[in-house]
Enzyme design. Structure first.
Site, PDB file in Angstrom:
ATOM      1  CB  THR A 184      67.358  39.458  27.156  1.00 45.45           C
ATOM      2  OG1 THR A 184      68.736  39.377  27.505  1.00 45.45           O
ATOM      3  CG2 THR A 184      66.885  40.890  27.293  1.00 45.45           C
TER       4      THR A 184
ATOM      5  CG  HIS B  56      52.894  44.006  19.544  1.00 43.65           C
ATOM      6  ND1 HIS B  56      51.568  43.863  19.207  1.00 43.65           N
ATOM      7  CD2 HIS B  56      52.903  44.438  20.820  1.00 43.65           C
ATOM      8  CE1 HIS B  56      50.817  44.211  20.225  1.00 43.65           C
ATOM      9  NE2 HIS B  56      51.601  44.560  21.232  1.00 43.65           N
TER      10      HIS B  56
END
Ligand SMILES: CC(C)(COP(=O)(O)OP(=O)(O)OC[C@H]1O[C@@H](n2cnc3c(N)ncnc32)[C@H](O)[C@@H]1OP(=O)(O)O)[C@@H](O)C(=O)NCCC(=O)NCCS
Length: 208
Positions: free
Chosen positions: A174, A122
């Protein structure tokens, strides 16, 4: 220009097309898309299985492919609304996994249970707009052939995991992972790597 490309270029037509396919503010396609359209649009290889109690949020304007003899287990959720979800042959999407495209999973890959693989983030940068109203960003996630992702791991958008890698249970990945590497922890660090000289999996000399 294709019909789909034409619609994509016109915001009002795009909104109308989206509302026809999916109720506003929801991620789940309408009944007719799930039951009448998707059975013809979902590309499934020979022997591929999608268990009955999955939630397949498959939209016709992006691709979904499940290779031969691959399986999506019960309670998994697959969403291709923001990008293609392409799964190779003989791969397993385990119980309770959530896969949000764009995602490419190779052949002979095991995703254990309750893993989050989301190529979507988002937007959050504008503090005057609620995050839920900011445009989403996407980054393709790739998981290479023969890899094993342990239970409860999370793979973040944009990460590439190489071939024959292991992601330890509960890890948050990550950064990209090179071929033949085991990573673990949050954020995931290298735990072991295959050494072609010794023919063994070895811990790195300096891990952090
Ligand atoms: C990664 C895994 C395969 C262990 O492999 P292994 O070769 O036996 O590794 P080791 O036990 O020798 O551990 C190597 C190092 O990784 C660490 N480690 C192992 N699992 C870890 C995890 N989940 N998170 C963080 N670190 C982990 C160990 O503490 C050890 O650290 P050290 O070098 O500081 O001592 C295993 O721990 C794991 O996570 N399995 C996933 C289980 C699962 O999800 N099963 C579902 C069935 S499909």
């Amino acid at each position: 220009m294709s019909f789909a490309a034409y619609i994509k270029q016109h915001p009002s037509l795009k909104r109308l097309a989206l509302r026809t396919l999916m109720p506003a503010g929801e991620a789940r396609p309408r009944w007719w898309v799930r039951n009448l359209l998707n059975p013809f649009l979902m590309k499934k290889g020979k022997g591929a299985k999608i268990r009955r109690r999955t939630r397949m949020d498959i939209m016709p304007f992006n691709n979904f492919r499940l290779g031969a003899h691959s399986m999506v287990e019960d309670f998994a959720c697959v969403n291709n609304g923001m990008g293609d979800v392409l799964i190779g042959d003989h791969s397993l999407i385990g119980i309770g996994c959530v896969i949000i495209g764009p995602v490419e999973i190779g052949n002979n890959v095991i995703l254990a249970q309750h893993i989050g693989v989301s190529g979507l983030n988002h937007g959050y940068k504008d503090i005057s707009i609620p995050i839920k109203n900011q445009p989403c960003e996407t980054g393709l996630i790739r998981i290479g052939d023969d890899s094993w992702i342990g239970a409860n791991a999370v793979i973040v958008a944009g990460v590439t995991i190489g071939k024959h890698c292991i992601v330890a249970g509960g890890s948050v990945v990550t950064k990209n992972v090179a071929d033949h590497t085991m990573v673990g922890g949050n954020p995931a660090r290298i735990l072991k790597q295959y050494n072609v000289q010794t023919g063994d999996w070895e811990k790195p000399l300096i891990t952090r």
